[in-house]
Design a protein around this motif. Structure first.
Motif, PDB file in Angstrom:
ATOM      1  N   UNK A 186       0.832  -1.205   0.000  1.00 52.72           N
ATOM      2  CA  UNK A 186       0.000   0.000   0.000  1.00 52.72           C
ATOM      3  C   UNK A 186       0.870   1.259   0.000  1.00 52.72           C
ATOM      4  N   UNK A 187       1.952   1.236   0.782  1.00 52.26           N
ATOM      5  CA  UNK A 187       2.865   2.385   0.785  1.00 52.26           C
ATOM      6  C   UNK A 187       3.486   2.573  -0.601  1.00 52.26           C
ATOM      7  N   UNK A 188       3.800   1.459  -1.256  1.00 53.75           N
ATOM      8  CA  UNK A 188       4.345   1.552  -2.616  1.00 53.75           C
ATOM      9  C   UNK A 188       3.321   2.160  -3.568  1.00 53.75           C
ATOM     10  N   UNK A 190       1.072   4.366  -2.805  1.00 56.93           N
ATOM     11  CA  UNK A 190       1.083   5.804  -2.562  1.00 56.93           C
ATOM     12  C   UNK A 190       2.300   6.458  -3.223  1.00 56.93           C
ATOM     13  N   UNK A 191       3.456   5.798  -3.117  1.00 58.33           N
ATOM     14  CA  UNK A 191       4.666   6.315  -3.778  1.00 58.33           C
ATOM     15  C   UNK A 191       4.471   6.416  -5.287  1.00 58.33           C
ATOM     16  N   UNK A 192       3.965   5.329  -5.865  1.00 56.98           N
ATOM     17  CA  UNK A 192       3.812   5.281  -7.321  1.00 56.98           C
ATOM     18  C   UNK A 192       2.771   6.287  -7.796  1.00 56.98           C
ATOM     19  N   UNK A 193       1.693   6.449  -7.025  1.00 59.57           N
ATOM     20  CA  UNK A 193       0.658   7.403  -7.405  1.00 59.57           C
ATOM     21  C   UNK A 193       1.200   8.826  -7.358  1.00 59.57           C
ATOM     22  N   UNK A 194       1.983   9.137  -6.342  1.00 62.67           N
ATOM     23  CA  UNK A 194       2.590  10.468  -6.252  1.00 62.67           C
ATOM     24  C   UNK A 194       3.557  10.706  -7.405  1.00 62.67           C
ATOM     25  N   UNK A 195       4.377   9.707  -7.712  1.00 59.59           N
ATOM     26  CA  UNK A 195       5.331   9.846  -8.818  1.00 59.59           C
ATOM     27  C   UNK A 195       4.603  10.042 -10.148  1.00 59.59           C
ATOM     28  N   UNK A 196       3.481   9.341 -10.317  1.00 59.50           N
ATOM     29  CA  UNK A 196       2.698   9.502 -11.540  1.00 59.50           C
ATOM     30  C   UNK A 196       2.108  10.908 -11.611  1.00 59.50           C
ATOM     31  N   UNK A 197       1.730  11.444 -10.435  1.00 62.61           N
ATOM     32  CA  UNK A 197       1.221  12.804 -10.401  1.00 62.61           C
ATOM     33  C   UNK A 197       2.271  13.816 -10.829  1.00 62.61           C
ATOM     34  N   UNK A 198       3.498  13.603 -10.377  1.00 63.58           N
ATOM     35  CA  UNK A 198       4.600  14.475 -10.785  1.00 63.58           C
ATOM     36  C   UNK A 198       4.814  14.370 -12.297  1.00 63.58           C
ATOM     37  N   UNK A 211      -1.709  11.995  -2.977  1.00 60.89           N
ATOM     38  CA  UNK A 211      -1.608  10.528  -2.992  1.00 60.89           C
ATOM     39  C   UNK A 211      -1.805   9.956  -1.591  1.00 60.89           C
ATOM     40  N   UNK A 212      -1.148  10.558  -0.609  1.00 58.58           N
ATOM     41  CA  UNK A 212      -1.294  10.086   0.776  1.00 58.58           C
ATOM     42  C   UNK A 212      -2.756  10.107   1.210  1.00 58.58           C
ATOM     43  N   UNK A 213      -3.433  11.266   0.993  1.00 58.48           N
ATOM     44  CA  UNK A 213      -4.803  11.384   1.459  1.00 58.48           C
ATOM     45  C   UNK A 213      -5.747  10.483   0.677  1.00 58.48           C
ATOM     46  N   UNK A 214      -5.468  10.285  -0.603  1.00 60.38           N
ATOM     47  CA  UNK A 214      -6.303   9.400  -1.408  1.00 60.38           C
ATOM     48  C   UNK A 214      -6.226   7.963  -0.906  1.00 60.38           C
ATOM     49  N   UNK A 215      -5.007   7.487  -0.646  1.00 56.84           N
ATOM     50  CA  UNK A 215      -4.846   6.119  -0.151  1.00 56.84           C
ATOM     51  C   UNK A 215      -5.432   5.986   1.257  1.00 56.84           C
ATOM     52  N   UNK A 216      -5.152   6.971   2.123  1.00 63.33           N
ATOM     53  CA  UNK A 216      -5.675   6.909   3.492  1.00 63.33           C
ATOM     54  C   UNK A 216      -7.193   6.997   3.501  1.00 63.33           C
ATOM     55  N   UNK A 217      -7.751   7.907   2.714  1.00 70.08           N
ATOM     56  CA  UNK A 217      -9.200   8.065   2.689  1.00 70.08           C
ATOM     57  C   UNK A 217      -9.904   6.860   2.102  1.00 70.08           C
ATOM     58  N   UNK A 218      -9.357   6.321   1.007  1.00 69.18           N
ATOM     59  CA  UNK A 218      -9.963   5.132   0.409  1.00 69.18           C
ATOM     60  C   UNK A 218      -9.893   3.950   1.367  1.00 69.18           C
ATOM     61  N   UNK A 219      -8.772   3.841   2.100  1.00 66.43           N
ATOM     62  CA  UNK A 219      -8.651   2.765   3.078  1.00 66.43           C
ATOM     63  C   UNK A 219      -9.663   2.898   4.191  1.00 66.43           C
ATOM     64  N   UNK A 220      -9.878   4.130   4.669  1.00 68.63           N
ATOM     65  CA  UNK A 220     -10.863   4.358   5.728  1.00 68.63           C
ATOM     66  C   UNK A 220     -12.268   4.044   5.235  1.00 68.63           C
ATOM     67  N   UNK A 221     -12.578   4.449   4.010  1.00 70.57           N
ATOM     68  CA  UNK A 221     -13.881   4.141   3.425  1.00 70.57           C
ATOM     69  C   UNK A 221     -14.071   2.636   3.293  1.00 70.57           C
TER      70      UNK A 221
END
Length: 276
Positions: A186-188, A190-198, A211-221
């Motif tokens: 899951x941490x990977x 978030x890393x990959x999603x952030x890198x893709x955003x860049x 990316x952090x908030x997207x992964x954290x929020x989706x996980x909470x949901x």
């Protein structure tokens, strides 16, 4: 198990061997669930200042000279420290003591060899989110473990999150590959999603926060929803939209699913190699 049921199943006496990050998380969970500090003792030759303070605050005995034979003995040392720890506490594990181990790679047979008087042994594999009481743990019990002892083990392990009981200890390696190593996947992501955003033009710090908030929020949901993951995915995917375009790549024949199968298979194979 309900909160009341969990509290009722906590042991009348407990010794925790190893008070590092996982052991400390477990102890904090038990105390929060209602275990009286006076019913617990901690054995650790080099406890962190925070652990010393926690024990003092709750009246938990730290490195007592004669802890006695407890109802439950929880092993939370590093796997390579098992031999030294077992030699020091073997006398505490009597025929009526429940032994719970969270040591990666150490089988029930390994534990019984080092604690020869022990009969009821539970081997568990928690994961990193146990440190915030959101862990996922797979557990297997020796044949000698009674139903009451299983309830006690469940109460102890559920202090840091979900507990799934396995029909066979052989499945522990699969648990290690899925939930034990899973947080790193899951941490990977978030890393990959952030890198893709860049790569798509976002400033690095913006991409990281999104990316952090997207992964954290989706996980909470996902944790709060009764819907299946596939249903949640479909709920945010409009036909012909942007999400559908991205999922067309991720769900292709060479996309995420086969990569994840290969990753879990590799982790399981390594866990089997390291067991012993």
């Amino acid at each position: 198990m309900s909160e009341v049921g969990s509290r009722a199943a906590l042991p009348a006496s407990l010794v925790l061997v190893g008070a590092g990050k996982m052991g400390g998380a477990l102890l904090e969970g038990w105390l929060a669930d209602g275990l009286p500090g006076a019913h617990a003792a901690v054995i650790d030759p080099n406890p962190a200042p925070a652990m010393v303070a926690l024990c003092e605050r709750h009246g938990v005995a730290l490195n007592p000279a004669e802890p006695g034979e407890p109802e439950a003995l929880v092993l939370a040392v590093k796997p390579q420290g098992l031999d030294a720890a077992a030699a020091a506490v073997a006398a505490l594990a009597g025929p009526g003591t429940l032994v719970v181990s969270v040591l990666a790679g150490k089988t029930i047979a390994n534990l019984k060899d080092r604690l020869p008087r022990a009969r009821a042994v539970v081997r568990a594999m928690p994961n990193l989110p146990a440190s915030i009481r959101r862990g996922a743990t797979g557990a297997a019990a020796s044949l000698e473990t009674s139903e009451a002892q299983r309830r006690t083990a469940h109460a102890l392990l559920s202090g840091v999150g979900l507990v799934e009981w396995l029909d066979s200890e052989d499945l522990i390696d699969a648990v290690t590959a899925v939930s034990g190593s899973g947080p790193a996947y899951v941490f990977l992501l978030a890393e990959a999603l952030a890198a893709a955003g860049v790569a798509a033009g976002l400033p690095a710090e913006v991409a990281d926060r999104l990316a952090r908030q997207t992964v954290a929020g989706a996980g909470e949901l996902l944790g709060q929803s009764a819907e299946e993951p596939g249903t949640l995915r479909q709920n945010v995917t409009s036909p012909g939209g942007t999400t559908a375009a991205a999922l067309g790549v991720l769900m292709a024949g060479d996309g995420l699913a086969p990569l994840m199968r290969d990753a879990v298979a590799a982790a399981k194979a390594r866990a089997e190699e390291l067991a012993g």
